[in-house]
Design a protein around this motif. Structure first.
Motif, PDB file in Angstrom:
ATOM      1  N   VAL A  90       0.886  -1.310  -0.073  1.00 28.65           N
ATOM      2  CA  VAL A  90      -0.023  -0.024   0.133  1.00 28.65           C
ATOM      3  C   VAL A  90       0.959   0.992   0.105  1.00 28.65           C
ATOM      4  N   SER A  91       0.947   2.144  -1.005  1.00 28.73           N
ATOM      5  CA  SER A  91       1.752   3.208  -0.942  1.00 28.73           C
ATOM      6  C   SER A  91       1.183   4.519  -0.408  1.00 28.73           C
ATOM      7  N   ILE A  92       1.867   4.878   0.615  1.00 25.88           N
ATOM      8  CA  ILE A  92       1.608   6.078   1.396  1.00 25.88           C
ATOM      9  C   ILE A  92       2.515   7.156   1.259  1.00 25.88           C
ATOM     10  N   ARG A  93       2.228   8.572   1.372  1.00 27.07           N
ATOM     11  CA  ARG A  93       3.034   9.537   1.418  1.00 27.07           C
ATOM     12  C   ARG A  93       3.028  10.366   2.588  1.00 27.07           C
ATOM     13  N   VAL A  94       4.416  10.660   3.122  1.00 34.94           N
ATOM     14  CA  VAL A  94       4.485  11.296   4.585  1.00 34.94           C
ATOM     15  C   VAL A  94       5.564  12.515   4.060  1.00 34.94           C
ATOM     16  N   GLY A  95       5.216  13.482   4.278  1.00 40.55           N
ATOM     17  CA  GLY A  95       6.293  14.682   3.908  1.00 40.55           C
ATOM     18  C   GLY A  95       6.906  14.624   2.769  1.00 40.55           C
ATOM     19  N   GLY A  96       6.236  14.336   1.578  1.00 43.44           N
ATOM     20  CA  GLY A  96       7.000  14.268   0.258  1.00 43.44           C
ATOM     21  C   GLY A  96       7.595  12.952   0.066  1.00 43.44           C
ATOM     22  N   GLU A  97       7.605  12.166   0.943  1.00 41.97           N
ATOM     23  CA  GLU A  97       8.345  10.685   0.604  1.00 41.97           C
ATOM     24  C   GLU A  97       7.331   9.668   0.550  1.00 41.97           C
ATOM     25  N   THR A  98       7.931   8.840  -0.174  1.00 46.69           N
ATOM     26  CA  THR A  98       6.692   7.638  -0.574  1.00 46.69           C
ATOM     27  C   THR A  98       7.276   6.208  -0.043  1.00 46.69           C
ATOM     28  N   PHE A  99       6.097   5.849   0.857  1.00 47.96           N
ATOM     29  CA  PHE A  99       6.557   4.505   1.577  1.00 47.96           C
ATOM     30  C   PHE A  99       5.617   3.637   0.999  1.00 47.96           C
ATOM     31  N   ALA A 131      -3.520  20.854   7.978  1.00 50.43           N
ATOM     32  CA  ALA A 131      -3.352  19.905   6.680  1.00 50.43           C
ATOM     33  C   ALA A 131      -4.162  18.511   6.687  1.00 50.43           C
ATOM     34  N   SER A 132      -4.564  18.091   5.606  1.00 53.57           N
ATOM     35  CA  SER A 132      -5.225  16.738   5.635  1.00 53.57           C
ATOM     36  C   SER A 132      -4.234  15.642   5.826  1.00 53.57           C
ATOM     37  N   HIS A 133      -4.842  14.477   6.534  1.00 58.94           N
ATOM     38  CA  HIS A 133      -4.115  13.300   6.640  1.00 58.94           C
ATOM     39  C   HIS A 133      -5.024  11.971   6.826  1.00 58.94           C
ATOM     40  N   MET A 134      -4.935  10.993   6.650  1.00 58.55           N
ATOM     41  CA  MET A 134      -5.290   9.684   7.071  1.00 58.55           C
ATOM     42  C   MET A 134      -4.824   8.814   8.009  1.00 58.55           C
ATOM     43  N   SER A 135      -5.355   7.792   8.277  1.00 58.84           N
ATOM     44  CA  SER A 135      -4.651   6.731   9.043  1.00 58.84           C
ATOM     45  C   SER A 135      -4.742   5.308   8.558  1.00 58.84           C
ATOM     46  N   VAL A 136      -3.367   4.794   8.457  1.00 53.89           N
ATOM     47  CA  VAL A 136      -3.386   3.439   7.885  1.00 53.89           C
ATOM     48  C   VAL A 136      -3.321   2.477   9.161  1.00 53.89           C
ATOM     49  N   ILE A 137      -4.423   1.550   9.320  1.00 56.34           N
ATOM     50  CA  ILE A 137      -4.476   0.651  10.503  1.00 56.34           C
ATOM     51  C   ILE A 137      -3.565  -0.569  10.229  1.00 56.34           C
ATOM     52  N   VAL A 138      -2.690  -0.614  11.168  1.00 53.90           N
ATOM     53  CA  VAL A 138      -1.553  -1.880  10.814  1.00 53.90           C
ATOM     54  C   VAL A 138      -1.896  -2.815  12.411  1.00 53.90           C
ATOM     55  N   GLU A 139      -1.512  -3.851  12.317  1.00 53.61           N
ATOM     56  CA  GLU A 139      -1.682  -4.939  13.438  1.00 53.61           C
ATOM     57  C   GLU A 139      -0.185  -5.498  13.613  1.00 53.61           C
ATOM     58  N   ARG A 140       0.401  -5.393  15.027  1.00 54.05           N
ATOM     59  CA  ARG A 140       1.609  -5.952  15.527  1.00 54.05           C
ATOM     60  C   ARG A 140       1.179  -6.765  16.680  1.00 54.05           C
ATOM     61  N   SER A 141       1.499  -7.951  16.789  1.00 53.03           N
ATOM     62  CA  SER A 141       1.402  -8.654  18.005  1.00 53.03           C
ATOM     63  C   SER A 141      -0.159  -8.571  18.651  1.00 53.03           C
ATOM     64  N   GLN A 171      -0.394   7.636  10.991  1.00 50.72           N
ATOM     65  CA  GLN A 171      -0.762   8.995  10.655  1.00 50.72           C
ATOM     66  C   GLN A 171      -0.032   9.085   9.480  1.00 50.72           C
ATOM     67  N   VAL A 172      -0.505   9.436   8.210  1.00 48.67           N
ATOM     68  CA  VAL A 172       0.236   9.594   6.929  1.00 48.67           C
ATOM     69  C   VAL A 172      -0.520  10.746   6.228  1.00 48.67           C
ATOM     70  N   ASP A 173       0.090  11.477   5.239  1.00 46.94           N
ATOM     71  CA  ASP A 173      -0.383  12.594   4.401  1.00 46.94           C
ATOM     72  C   ASP A 173      -1.562  12.170   3.661  1.00 46.94           C
ATOM     73  N   ASP A 174      -1.178  10.997   2.957  1.00 45.41           N
ATOM     74  CA  ASP A 174      -2.021  10.462   1.653  1.00 45.41           C
ATOM     75  C   ASP A 174      -1.879   8.976   1.777  1.00 45.41           C
ATOM     76  N   VAL A 175      -2.813   8.347   1.304  1.00 49.63           N
ATOM     77  CA  VAL A 175      -2.835   6.856   0.845  1.00 49.63           C
ATOM     78  C   VAL A 175      -3.166   6.834  -0.789  1.00 49.63           C
ATOM     79  N   GLY A 176      -2.115   6.060  -1.400  1.00 49.06           N
ATOM     80  CA  GLY A 176      -2.224   5.782  -2.882  1.00 49.06           C
ATOM     81  C   GLY A 176      -2.906   4.558  -2.933  1.00 49.06           C
TER      82      GLY A 176
END
Length: 154
Positions: A13-22, A77-87, A94-99
């Motif tokens: 899932v591509s996400i944008r944070v501060g001009g960077e793509t993860f 500024a707009s933002h979204m949240s990507v929910i992930v699971e760990r243990s 919290q991310v700027d955008d989800v692609g």
């Protein structure tokens, strides 16, 4: 990871944070949500912005910008949240955008560059070269491992 024609494919899932793509492994992502009320958690580490309620479950909200040493998001500024699971626990990144969800060949993933800051190298598993940009692959497990000694020093 999936195999298509003897090629291992991973979904990110591509996400944008501060001009960077993860890229966040699709199997780690539980949900993507619009901004919701976040309650402050006293004495939490700086990157923990608080907690939110997602369909009756308490979710810890993590500010990726703080965790990665990036400048704070502009107020309003707009933002979204990507929910992930760990243990068994849920976290809202919290991310700027989800692609889009990208299905990429594992063989095309390159190692994390040595020139990347040690903090970023510690939480990424490599990168992909996309059209005109690089996408760092986020290792959710390592990203969510908060070092107590560093938190106390901050």
């Amino acid at each position: 990871m999936t195999t298509i024609d003897d090629t291992q494919i991973q979904g990110l899932v591509s996400i944008r944070v501060g001009g960077e793509t993860f890229g966040v492994p699709v199997l780690s992502v539980q949900d993507v949500i619009a901004p919701v009320r976040i309650d402050i958690v006293p004495l939490a580490p700086p990157e923990v912005t608080g907690s939110l309620n997602l369909r009756g479950r308490i979710v810890t909200a993590i500010d990726i910008r703080k965790r990665m040493g990036m400048p704070a998001r502009e107020p309003g500024a707009s933002h979204m949240s990507v929910i992930v699971e760990r243990s068994g626990e849920l976290y809202a990144l919290q991310v700027d955008d989800v692609g889009d969800v990208l299905w990429l060949a594992v063989a095309e993933q390159e190692p994390t560059p040595i020139s990347l800051s040690p903090d970023w190298r510690a939480v990424t598993d490599g990168l992909y070269r996309l059209d005109g940009e690089l996408m760092l692959v986020l290792n959710v497990e390592r990203f969510l491992t908060l070092a107590p000694t560093q938190q106390l020093a901050a």
